[in-house]
Design a protein around this motif. Structure first.
Motif, PDB file in Angstrom:
ATOM      1  N   GLU A   1      -7.783  -1.518  -0.350  1.00 29.45           N
ATOM      2  CA  GLU A   1      -8.395  -0.960   0.850  1.00 29.45           C
ATOM      3  C   GLU A   1      -8.253   0.391   1.536  1.00 29.45           C
ATOM      4  O   GLU A   1      -8.151   1.362   1.407  1.00 29.45           O
ATOM      5  N   ARG A   2      -6.827   0.115   1.816  1.00 32.01           N
ATOM      6  CA  ARG A   2      -6.290   0.915   2.298  1.00 32.01           C
ATOM      7  C   ARG A   2      -5.960   2.332   1.658  1.00 32.01           C
ATOM      8  O   ARG A   2      -5.240   3.118   1.484  1.00 32.01           O
TER       9      ARG A   2
ATOM     10  N   THR B   1      -6.137  -1.704  10.370  1.00 33.72           N
ATOM     11  CA  THR B   1      -6.718  -0.874   8.510  1.00 33.72           C
ATOM     12  C   THR B   1      -6.615  -0.102   8.714  1.00 33.72           C
ATOM     13  O   THR B   1      -5.845   0.621   8.046  1.00 33.72           O
ATOM     14  N   HIS B   2      -7.057   0.530   9.585  1.00 35.58           N
ATOM     15  CA  HIS B   2      -7.800   1.546   9.572  1.00 35.58           C
ATOM     16  C   HIS B   2      -6.062   3.071  10.733  1.00 35.58           C
ATOM     17  O   HIS B   2      -6.826   4.723  11.561  1.00 35.58           O
TER      18      HIS B   2
ATOM     19  N   ALA C   1       0.697  -1.246  -0.255  1.00 34.41           N
ATOM     20  CA  ALA C   1      -0.018  -0.167  -0.111  1.00 34.41           C
ATOM     21  C   ALA C   1       0.539   1.093  -0.118  1.00 34.41           C
ATOM     22  O   ALA C   1       0.311   2.460  -0.710  1.00 34.41           O
TER      23      ALA C   1
ATOM     24  N   LEU D   1      -2.773  -6.081   6.606  1.00 32.20           N
ATOM     25  CA  LEU D   1      -2.112  -5.007   5.767  1.00 32.20           C
ATOM     26  C   LEU D   1      -2.129  -5.428   4.590  1.00 32.20           C
ATOM     27  O   LEU D   1      -2.734  -4.317   3.799  1.00 32.20           O
TER      28      LEU D   1
ATOM     29  N   TYR E   1      -6.570   6.203   2.231  1.00 31.45           N
ATOM     30  CA  TYR E   1      -5.828   7.341   3.112  1.00 31.45           C
ATOM     31  C   TYR E   1      -5.740   8.579   1.970  1.00 31.45           C
ATOM     32  O   TYR E   1      -6.175   9.134   1.948  1.00 31.45           O
TER      33      TYR E   1
ATOM     34  N   ARG F   1      -5.310  -6.294   2.698  1.00 30.04           N
ATOM     35  CA  ARG F   1      -6.259  -5.634   2.705  1.00 30.04           C
ATOM     36  C   ARG F   1      -5.500  -3.849   1.982  1.00 30.04           C
ATOM     37  O   ARG F   1      -5.838  -2.795   2.920  1.00 30.04           O
TER      38      ARG F   1
END
Length: 624
Positions: free
Chosen positions: A157-158, A302-303, A99, A151, A162, A154
């Protein structure tokens, strides 16, 4: 007129600044940062002044990312890294994060003197297409690898997340006027479920989001979101001071109810929060609530967005955040919020220790501006004065030797984080100087937490960093110690370090069941004892206590050494306020029983002549 630069304005400014040899391919939001993607990252690494000048120009955090088109395979990266690192440095794991295009190399024999040079970084980025971080390899990789797996799984998605966060942060302000209010949702005139809502004309921000793990009543177990009038998706972000459940425990349920925003915290807080949330799923279910699911815990991880200490970061259009060391547990943070164009500044202490401990440095206090301070009162009573650690250590050693000489066992019920590491370091010191030779059993979850402490050695005290300088030394695993999992004690004397600290659940309850009727053994508490818990009854002299539904007639010795606390005592809190006295207009006291909060508020008002409040849960205060 509002003069804040919009996202498009400063992106254009950056584009016009950079030459073609920079290899810039695009500019994206990465949460609170601006990410510059490049096919020539070495250009930026070797010309770091370019980034510094851009940061000074646009007043935003900027980070360099490698363009996906130049990223090599994991095997190729490992081969290149082995050639660049000094001989003798062994790579234990490479953790890839697609990511953000980063690789974390967990290496053995990492010393404090070693840091990757700009030249090495440039070579690695040029040859692999990834940015590298080097960290000390933990003894236990479990938690670190589990988080990395989440991480990676996903990652897409991250990336989207962001971008969405950045778009919200860097939008133009809608209102130039600054108004700030606080709504107290939990943790005021009580210990547990810490949560404060900070509202402005532009933003809704939570300071912590915890649970009261000793309550089975939902009205006192969780923060009182019902009094806010907000929908969960109206919350812009959560600022997490540290990993303890009374500050983090409600986060999975927040996602259950629809929250999808960022959680800002220090980097070590991420693995520690994951460890505690996973470890306490059963506890929450036993309180008759539906505990967090694995998916909800993954949502939390994840958040989470890690921020370093002492770096100013935009988190909403009108709030800037700076984290500082709180000295409570690894990664614990004091939160500084800057509103508008400097119209008001708030410091939230969270749990903090304004005094040196073995593991961590003293809490930070020297903020340039602060008009309002929210400060904890866990030890806010006049009687809450800690004894010098040397005296406590001597008494503890005498107790240990007394029990061991008679063939008894010692049980130390402790939290997984904080006091357990402080106790282990103390026992390790005893063992290494020949004053202690007994077997030490350390419960697995505490061993996992201690392993994370070692990985983030830069956050530890100077003395411990020096001790850890070299992979063979393990300060958190004393001689003759072993990591155990709910062990049945064999013949001989043992020291057992095990959660939970209040004997409400966990392995310590099982160990107590093996020694409670032995007058030669002892239960030794090293933390503050909370009312209405089995530990409280024992410390108050009760012999008959109910633990997990079973009545025990306790014949073993019971001792308490609260001087191992990782909270500031009464005198330290007053000293902390004194350091800020010239800047403060208001102090708000939280995180303490009603009597302690009242006493501390009165003392601050009387001694320092600062307007001080100790509000109740569901009350609100307007700051500006």
């Amino acid at each position: 007129m509002i003069r804040e630069q919009t996202g498009q304005n400063f992106m254009v400014k950056i584009l016009n600044t950079l030459p073609s040899e920079s290899g810039l391919t695009r500019i994206e939001y990465e949460g609170p940062r601006i990410a510059l993607f490049s096919t020539n990252p070495a250009y930026f690494i070797l010309n770091s002044n370019i980034i510094s000048n851009m940061v000074n120009s646009v007043k935003k955090r900027i980070i360099i990312r490698t363009d996906e088109s130049i990223r090599k395979s994991e095997a190729e990266c490992a081969d290149v890294l082995r050639k660049v690192l000094p001989s003798g440095v062994k790579i234990s794991r490479l953790l890839f994060d697609p990511a953000v295009g980063e690789v974390t190399a967990l290496v053995e024999n990492l010393t404090m003197e070693y840091s990757m040079s700009d030249q090495d970084n440039a070579i690695l980025s040029e040859k692999t297409g990834w940015r590298f971080l080097v960290r000390r390899a933990p003894k236990d990789f479990g938690i670190i690898e589990q988080i990395n797996s989440i991480l990676v799984r996903r990652a897409n998605e991250r990336v989207r997340f962001y971008k969405e966060v950045g778009e919200k942060i860097f939008r133009p302000r809608l209102n130039e006027r600054t108004e700030v209010s606080l709504v107290f949702l939990g943790g005021f005139n009580e210990v547990g479920r810490s949560c404060t809502l900070v509202t402005t004309n532009e933003s809704n921000v939570l300071l912590d989001c915890g649970i009261n793990s000793f309550s089975s009543d939902m009205t006192t177990f969780a923060p009182r979101f019902d009094v806010t009038g907000l929908n969960i998706d109206d919350i812009d972000c959560v600022l997490l001071s540290h990993a303890h459940l009374d500050h983090s425990g409600f986060l999975p349920m927040l996602f259950r109810h629809g929250y999808r925003g960022p959680i800002y915290c220090s980097e070590p807080t991420i693995p520690l929060t994951y460890l505690l949330l996973k470890d306490n799923i059963q506890l929450i279910e036993e309180l008759s609530f539906m505990g967090p699911t694995s998916k909800e815990i993954e949502d939390v991880i994840t958040h989470m967005i890690a921020l370093p200490y002492a770096v100013v970061t935009d988190i909403t259009p009108d709030i800037r955040l700076t984290l500082a060391n709180a000295g409570h547990i690894l990664g614990s943070s004091i939160t500084h919020l800057h509103f508008g164009n400097g119209d008001h500044n708030l410091v939230y202490s969270g749990d903090f220790r304004f005094g040196r401990s073995l593991a961590l440095e003293n809490a930070y206090w020297n903020f340039q501006r602060v008009e309002t301070l929210i400060v904890e009162s866990t030890l806010g009573g006049k009687e809450d004065i800690l004894q010098p650690r040397e005296e406590t250590n001597q008494k503890l050693l005498e107790l240990i030797n007394s029990c061991l000489s008679r063939g008894g066992n010692l049980l130390f019920p402790v939290p997984i984080l904080g006091q357990s590491q402080e106790l282990i370091l103390t026992l390790s010191g005893f063992a290494k100087t020949g004053m202690l030779s007994a077997k030490i059993c350390i419960e697995k979850s505490i061993g996992e937490a201690s392993s994370i402490y070692e990985t983030y050695m830069e956050c530890l005290s100077k003395e411990i960093r020096q001790e850890l300088d070299g992979y063979s030394i393990n300060m958190f695993k004393p001689p003759k110690s072993q990591i155990v999992e709910s062990k049945k004690l064999r013949k001989g004397s043992h020291l057992i370090v095990s959660p939970s600290s209040m004997l409400t659940h966990g392995p310590s309850v099982g160990y107590l069941g093996q020694i409670y009727d032995d007058p030669l053994s002892a239960v030794v508490f090293t933390s503050q004892i909370l009312p209405n818990t089995p530990a409280h009854g024992l410390v108050k002299g009760k012999k008959d206590v109910v633990i997990e539904g079973k009545m025990l007639n306790v014949e073993c010795r019971v001792e308490s050494f609260v001087d191992f606390t990782n909270h500031s005592d009464y005198g330290q809190i007053l000293a902390y306020v004194k350091r800020m006295k010239q800047k403060l207009r208001k102090v708000i006291v939280n995180h303490g029983d009603k009597s302690k909060a009242q006493n501390l508020a009165g003392a601050i008002n009387r001694i320092h002549r600062i307007h001080t409040q100790h509000p109740l849960v569901e009350e609100a205060v307007k700051l500006v």
